[in-house]
Design a protein around this motif. Structure first.
Motif, short mmCIF file in Angstrom:
data_model
loop_
_atom_site.label_atom_id
_atom_site.label_comp_id
_atom_site.label_asym_id
_atom_site.label_seq_id
_atom_site.Cartn_x
_atom_site.Cartn_y
_atom_site.Cartn_z
N UNK A 183 0.79 -1.22 0.00
CA UNK A 183 0.00 0.00 0.00
C UNK A 183 0.82 1.27 0.00
N UNK A 184 2.14 1.15 0.27
CA UNK A 184 3.01 2.32 0.29
C UNK A 184 3.50 2.70 -1.10
N UNK A 185 3.32 1.82 -2.06
CA UNK A 185 3.78 2.07 -3.43
C UNK A 185 2.68 2.84 -4.18
N UNK A 186 2.93 4.12 -4.52
CA UNK A 186 1.89 4.93 -5.19
C UNK A 186 1.43 4.33 -6.52
N UNK A 187 2.37 3.76 -7.29
CA UNK A 187 2.02 3.20 -8.58
C UNK A 187 1.09 2.00 -8.43
N UNK A 188 1.41 1.13 -7.46
CA UNK A 188 0.55 -0.03 -7.22
C UNK A 188 -0.83 0.39 -6.74
N UNK A 189 -0.85 1.45 -5.91
CA UNK A 189 -2.12 1.95 -5.40
C UNK A 189 -3.00 2.47 -6.53
N UNK A 190 -2.41 3.24 -7.44
CA UNK A 190 -3.17 3.79 -8.57
C UNK A 190 -3.63 2.68 -9.50
N UNK A 191 -2.72 1.72 -9.77
CA UNK A 191 -3.07 0.61 -10.65
C UNK A 191 -4.20 -0.22 -10.06
N UNK A 192 -4.13 -0.49 -8.75
CA UNK A 192 -5.17 -1.28 -8.08
C UNK A 192 -6.50 -0.53 -8.09
N UNK A 193 -6.44 0.79 -7.90
CA UNK A 193 -7.67 1.59 -7.90
C UNK A 193 -8.37 1.50 -9.24
N UNK A 194 -7.63 1.65 -10.32
CA UNK A 194 -8.22 1.58 -11.66
C UNK A 194 -8.78 0.19 -11.93
N UNK A 195 -8.03 -0.84 -11.50
CA UNK A 195 -8.48 -2.21 -11.74
C UNK A 195 -9.78 -2.51 -11.00
N UNK A 196 -9.87 -2.09 -9.74
CA UNK A 196 -11.06 -2.36 -8.94
C UNK A 196 -12.25 -1.54 -9.44
N UNK A 197 -12.01 -0.30 -9.84
CA UNK A 197 -13.09 0.51 -10.39
C UNK A 197 -13.65 -0.14 -11.65
N UNK A 198 -12.77 -0.60 -12.54
CA UNK A 198 -13.19 -1.25 -13.77
C UNK A 198 -13.97 -2.52 -13.46
N UNK A 199 -13.51 -3.28 -12.46
CA UNK A 199 -14.20 -4.51 -12.08
C UNK A 199 -15.59 -4.22 -11.55
N UNK A 200 -15.71 -3.19 -10.69
CA UNK A 200 -17.01 -2.83 -10.12
C UNK A 200 -17.98 -2.37 -11.20
N UNK A 201 -17.51 -1.55 -12.12
CA UNK A 201 -18.36 -1.05 -13.21
C UNK A 201 -18.82 -2.21 -14.10
N UNK A 202 -17.90 -3.11 -14.42
CA UNK A 202 -18.24 -4.25 -15.28
C UNK A 202 -19.26 -5.17 -14.63
N UNK A 203 -19.10 -5.45 -13.35
CA UNK A 203 -20.04 -6.32 -12.64
C UNK A 203 -21.40 -5.66 -12.51
N UNK A 204 -21.42 -4.35 -12.27
CA UNK A 204 -22.70 -3.64 -12.16
C UNK A 204 -23.43 -3.60 -13.50
N UNK A 205 -22.66 -3.42 -14.59
CA UNK A 205 -23.26 -3.41 -15.93
C UNK A 205 -23.87 -4.77 -16.25
N UNK A 206 -23.14 -5.84 -15.94
CA UNK A 206 -23.65 -7.18 -16.16
C UNK A 206 -24.92 -7.42 -15.34
N UNK A 207 -24.92 -6.94 -14.10
CA UNK A 207 -26.10 -7.09 -13.23
C UNK A 207 -27.32 -6.40 -13.82
N UNK A 208 -27.12 -5.22 -14.40
CA UNK A 208 -28.23 -4.49 -15.00
C UNK A 208 -28.80 -5.25 -16.21
N UNK A 209 -27.92 -5.87 -17.00
CA UNK A 209 -28.38 -6.60 -18.18
C UNK A 209 -29.14 -7.88 -17.82
#
Length: 248
Positions: A183-209
């Motif tokens: 968690x102290x690595x800024x690059x890993x934190x940013x990468x993880x944030x983008x990955x989790x956001x994309x995962x949440x959006x994708x799962x929510x979109x699938x749920x709506x369909x």
């Protein structure tokens, strides 16, 4: 006669074709996809080497979303050479009694592919109502006298899908989560944030369909029905109430 197509992984025997008598060649699955996709949208094409007792060669399992498309492909392709010298044998897979398939939702990419095929690129739209960081509720875990600091990234997302030509609007809510090793690595934190956001959006979109049923008519036209069996509490909330619920 109308056929209902859902935003689920196709598991029905009527949607699945068995193709055998295939000759070895480079790009075999690509050749199969090109030949059979002419009859309708394909979920998957998988080629396999024959068992030793069956002799040399390959067979393939081809899954359509529509049983009607699979039937037309079977009648048109059975006994034809298509892309090879010897004729192929194509049949609809027989149903295996006593074996139940788990019904799985399509991932967001497959949902969009299916929607584009039946509704057109301009026949539907989606928007993110809210995307909230809900991390930081795990705290510290104590195990065998040691304190383990565990950082888990979590995002909760609410998505709305609209089909303007059919007057249908649905919502999906989902959680995306992943652990952060450093968690102290800024690059890993940013990468993880983008990955989790994309995962949440994708799962929510699938749920709506999942709340949309496509009714394909004999003339090729498509009607849409709302799948009330998948209805959730969030569907009846206003947008402000939904945002407040996600924040809480």
């Amino acid at each position: 006669m109308a056929e209902v197509v859902e935003f689920r992984v196709p598991t029905g025997s009527a949607q699945t074709l068995l193709v055998w008598g295939l000759e070895p060649e480079l790009g075999l699955e690509h050749s199969l996809f090109s030949a059979f996709s002419k009859f309708g949208l394909l979920y998957s094409v998988r080629a396999h080497r024959n068992a030793a007792v069956a002799g040399p060669g390959y067979y393939a399992i081809i899954k359509f979303y529509s049983a009607g498309d699979a039937s037309r492909a079977q009648h048109a392709c059975n006994g034809q050479r298509l892309f090879q010298k010897s004729p192929l044998k194509v049949c609809v897979c027989t149903k295996q009694k006593g074996f139940q398939h788990q019904v799985l939702a399509l991932n967001s990419n497959k949902c969009q592919e299916l929607a584009n095929h039946y509704l057109g690129f301009n026949g539907w739209s989606s928007r993110i109502i809210t995307l909230q960081n809900v991390s930081g509720f795990g705290g510290e875990n104590k195990e065998l006298g040691k304190t383990l600091q565990k950082r888990s990234m979590k995002y909760l997302c609410a998505v709305e899908v609209t089909l303007p030509n059919h007057g249908v609007r649905t919502r999906g809510v989902a959680l995306g989560e992943a652990d952060i090793e450093n968690g102290e690595d800024p690059l890993e934190f940013v990468t993880a944030t983008r990955r989790v956001q994309k995962l949440a959006v994708g799962k929510a979109l699938s749920s709506a369909f999942q709340k949309i049923l496509l009714v394909v008519l004999e003339n090729g036209k498509v009607a849409v029905e709302y799948n009330s069996t998948q209805e959730e509490l969030t569907d009846s909330l206003t947008e402000e109430e939904l945002k407040g619920l996600v924040q809480v």
